[in-house]
Design an enzyme around this catalytic site. Structure first.
Site, PDB file in Angstrom:
ATOM      1  N   ASP A  40       0.711  -1.253  -0.093  1.00  9.81           N
ATOM      2  CA  ASP A  40       0.034  -0.102   0.038  1.00  9.81           C
ATOM      3  C   ASP A  40       0.699   1.236  -0.005  1.00  9.81           C
ATOM      4  OD1 ASP A  40      -2.123  -1.578   0.419  1.00  9.81           O
ATOM      5  OD2 ASP A  40      -2.847  -0.975   2.062  1.00  9.81           O
ATOM      6  N   HIS A  82       3.808  -2.318   3.216  1.00  8.51           N
ATOM      7  CA  HIS A  82       3.592  -0.985   2.732  1.00  8.51           C
ATOM      8  C   HIS A  82       4.954  -0.711   1.909  1.00  8.51           C
ATOM      9  CE1 HIS A  82       0.690  -0.757   5.924  1.00  8.51           C
ATOM     10  NE2 HIS A  82       0.126   0.407   5.092  1.00  8.51           N
TER      11      HIS A  82
HETATM   12 ZN    ZN Z   1      -2.418   3.295   3.181  1.00  8.06          ZN
END
Ligand code: ZN
Length: 323
Positions: A121, A277
């Site tokens: 992400d 992430h």
């Molecule tokens: Zn995010």
């Protein structure tokens, strides 16, 4: 004559005395003011330090506070650095959905081949190329849920993600929770902006979405089902996660701990969607990636990019009747 001189001398003495008194008065007054100013400055300084400390404590105690994830790129339309504190993170707090029906159906049985979907992400970031290099080295395809960034490096990163066979998913243009979850209009506008932008840069008509903070986030002003309905109408499938690396939590995990967080959970499910992430601040995630891939391969897991055959992992599901 003498009297007159004495008189003049006396007057002169009195005058000097008065002048001296006035001087003393001025010096004392100035001194007092300086002292008051210094005391005020010290008091203000102490208050500022106290307030900073309080702010830090409040920030640390909010379970859903996302620390600045990216050292923002200059041209980024939404810089996390400017945002200082955004409301939520794709952290572990909202994913305790172990009792849901879909999770029970998703429980792995003995000997079954596990499907693992690595998802990243918040990119593109300064780490995107390193992540892509590692994935290439292991010939692994993953899924990137990206935000809207207009600088050249980011555009090249979107294109490289697509060119190398990974799935390009959407994660909102602005990644500003307070904006996108404020109203359905705001959400639609942000969604369309990112969808069209990615189409323009890569030629891909993105079909997958990850809500910032997940569908079970606690910051949305609206019922998240309103946004889910909207995505369904656009023929977009949204994905949450059922395995988290923990790289968005305030706890600074080591590479070994990140790997352990993932490996401890992937064995439970037939389909694991792993939350990680891609942001400049999260180089530990990148450092952990080679060993994580090797461990997943060692247990025989299939590592795949999200596509139309992937079982959606969703924290909030809506019935057909609600559409
Ligand atoms: Zn995010």
């Amino acid at each position: 004559m003498i009297d007159k001189e004495e008189n003049t001398l006396k007057q002169e003495r009195d005058r000097r005395k008065r002048i001296n008194q006035i001087k003393k008065g001025i010096i004392v007054t100035v001194g007092i003011w300086m002292l008051i100013s210094i005391v005020l400055c010290v008091v203000l300084l102490v208050r500022v330090v106290q307030l900073e400390h309080n702010l830090k404590e409040i920030t640390a105690n909010l379970p859903q506070v996302e620390q600045v994830q990216n050292v923002a790129k200059q041209n980024s339309p939404q810089s996390d650095a400017k945002e200082a504190v955004s409301y939520n993170s794709d952290a572990k707090s909202n994913e305790d959905d172990s009792d849901t029906k879909s999770n029970i159906q998703n429980l792995a049985e003995n000997g079954e081949q596990l499907k693992v979907y690595l998802t990243f992400d918040d990119g593109p970031s300064d780490n995107t190329d390193r992540i892509l290099d590692i994935l290439k080295q292991y010939n692994i395809k993953a899924t990137f849920f990206v935000t809207g960034k207009t600088d050249e490096e980011s555009q090249a990163a979107y294109q490289r993600i697509v060119k190398e066979g990974h799935t390009l998913g959407m994660h909102s243009y602005s990644h500003k929770y307070c904006v996108i979850y404020d109203s359905l209009d705001a959400f639609e506008q942000d969604f369309t902006q990112l969808h069209d932008y990615l189409y323009q840069v890569t030629g891909v008509d993105c079909k997958y979405y990850r809500f910032p903070g997940g569908s079970s986030n606690k910051v949305s002003n609206l019922d998240m089902r309103e946004f889910i309905k909207y995505l369904n109408q656009q023929d977009i499938t949204y994905f949450d996660w059922n395995v988290s690396s923990g790289d968005a939590t305030s706890q600074a995990y080591t590479t070994d701990e990140l790997i352990q967080n993932v490996m401890g959970d992937v064995t439970k499910y037939k389909t694991s969607v792993v939350l990680m992430h891609d942001s400049t601040a999260k180089s530990t995630t990148v450092d952990a990636l080679p060993a994580l891939i090797e461990q997943l391969q060692s247990i025989g897991a299939q590592i795949l990019p999200i596509d139309e055959n992937t079982t959606p992992i969703q924290h909030v599901s809506i019935d057909d009747s609600e559409q």
